[in-house]
Scaffold this active site. Structure first.
Site, PDB file in Angstrom:
ATOM      1  N   GLU A 172       0.927  -1.271   0.108  1.00 25.58           N
ATOM      2  CA  GLU A 172      -0.045  -0.072   0.244  1.00 25.58           C
ATOM      3  C   GLU A 172       0.556   1.294  -0.128  1.00 25.58           C
ATOM      4  O   GLU A 172       1.652   1.196   0.393  1.00 25.58           O
ATOM      5  CB  GLU A 172      -1.247   0.070   1.486  1.00 25.58           C
ATOM      6  CG  GLU A 172       0.060  -0.917   2.371  1.00 25.58           C
ATOM      7  CD  GLU A 172       0.846   0.265   3.098  1.00 25.58           C
ATOM      8  OE1 GLU A 172       0.804   1.674   2.942  1.00 25.58           O
ATOM      9  OE2 GLU A 172       1.499   0.247   3.581  1.00 25.58           O
ATOM     10  N   GLU A 317       4.742  -0.184   1.808  1.00 21.23           N
ATOM     11  CA  GLU A 317       4.471  -0.443   0.267  1.00 21.23           C
ATOM     12  C   GLU A 317       5.116  -1.864   0.347  1.00 21.23           C
ATOM     13  O   GLU A 317       5.814  -2.492  -1.431  1.00 21.23           O
ATOM     14  CB  GLU A 317       5.923  -0.005  -0.627  1.00 21.23           C
ATOM     15  CG  GLU A 317       7.320  -0.057   0.647  1.00 21.23           C
ATOM     16  CD  GLU A 317       8.224   1.120  -0.527  1.00 21.23           C
ATOM     17  OE1 GLU A 317       9.047   0.912  -0.545  1.00 21.23           O
ATOM     18  OE2 GLU A 317       7.437   2.637  -0.349  1.00 21.23           O
TER      19      GLU A 317
END
Length: 349
Positions: A172, A317
């Site tokens: 994300e 991430e």
């Protein structure tokens, strides 16, 4: 959204038992490889194979901005989300370095950056809106937006099936998303903001107070500070497009029989939401690392999850999960390639 409740692919206990029996014959004391043995035998049950593997890895980072940033909850401005998407496309981020090392199928799905982005390599533009709304004032998403984000996650599973992916990792990117994840976790765990709100991108003490205040006000506004909260309501009221995308991807991958390696705090909150919606997916979830974000341990405990790594990371991430991939691959290779006592001519105890 009825597809969310379709059961995950069934676990193959026969294959797991066969793998356990093989582990008992390998040239080592029983249990001496610890979690590595458990990874291999569990994957055997998930894949229905005596000798499983996780060599085909897909990584997808979902991106989206958050209206709650208006409350001063982040150390970075919202424009950073789009700038980081460009950095992913240019292969300049931590996750892209790791993904290249793993030879993983990497991509980004833009579900809602504040600013529109140009066409970029490895980036799918599925922008739902210019970020979510400020959940301190209204619901973060409409029902249609929530459905669109979940469906975008489902699409990842369709792509993974087509490419024979064995392991999916979701990441994300979204300024403000630790506040969103903390708020969801507070609602689902019935905890106070103080228990789950951390520093995220590195806010100072005043920033922590603003984050806790925003979460507390949001829980009161949406009446989510009680027991037995409706999970989809919590996701709609407090979530981000990228968090909902992860939820959809986790559920759909488990339904398709694809193992999932969950990243840090935000991804684990998405996993908590997904399991709350569809408990049958839980066996398909592995957890890559325990984040330095303060609330992650509580979320992992609720999921009865033991993370594979603990490196004090809090980047997001998908970076922490990706670092755990070689560990899972080595577990499979040890299980598949070690000699048995019989084949090696070694005496058993």
């Amino acid at each position: 959204m009825n597809w969310l409740n379709i059961p995950a692919k069934a676990f193959n206990k026969v294959s797991e038992q066969a793998a356990l029996a093989r582990q008992g014959q390998l040239t080592k004391p029983p249990g001496s490889l610890g979690q590595l043995e458990k990874i291999a035998t569990r994957l055997a049950g998930l894949q229905g194979e005596l000798k499983p593997s996780v060599d085909k890895v897909m990584i997808r980072v979902f991106a989206g901005d958050h209206g709650v940033v208006d409350e001063g909850v982040s150390a970075f401005p919202q424009v950073v989300t789009g700038e980081m998407v460009k950095n992913f496309a240019a292969q300049g981020a931590a996750i892209t370095v790791v993904a290249e090392s793993l030879q993983a199928d990497f991509g980004v799905i833009n579900l809602g950056t504040v600013n529109e982005l140009p066409e970029l390599p490895k980036v799918q533009n599925q922008r739902i809106a210019a970020g979510t709304q400020n959940f301190c004032k209204q619901t973060a998403m409409t029902e249609d937006q929530l459905s669109a984000a979940l469906t975008a996650g489902q699409g990842v599973a369709v792509e993974a099936i087509a490419n024979n992916v064995q392991l999916f990792i979701g990441g994300e990117m979204g300024i403000g998303n630790t506040t969103s994840a903390s708020a969801i976790a507070c609602a689902l765990l019935n905890q106070s903001a103080a228990a789950l709100v951390g520093r995220g991108t590195g806010v100072d003490d005043d920033g922590i107070q603003r984050k806790q205040s925003a979460v507390t006000r949001a829980l009161e506004l949406h009446e989510l500070n009680t027991n037995n909260v409706n999970t989809l309501k919590a996701l709609q009221c407090l979530g981000g497009f990228e968090i909902a995308g992860l939820v959809g991807a986790y559920i759909a991958c488990a339904q398709a029989g694809i193992s999932i390696l969950v990243d840090g705090f935000i991804s684990s909150v998405a996993a908590l939401v997904a399991v709350s919606i569809n408990p049958t997916i839980r066996p398909w979830l592995f957890f890559g690392h325990q984040s330095a974000e303060s609330g992650h341990a509580l979320v992992l405990n609720k999921l009865d999850a033991q993370a594979l790594l603990s490196l004090d990371m809090r980047l997001g991430e998908a970076s922490g999960a990706a670092l755990a991939v070689p560990l899972m691959q080595m577990a499979c290779r040890l299980h598949s390639q070690m000699a048995t006592f019989e084949s090696a001519g070694v005496s058993e105890a």
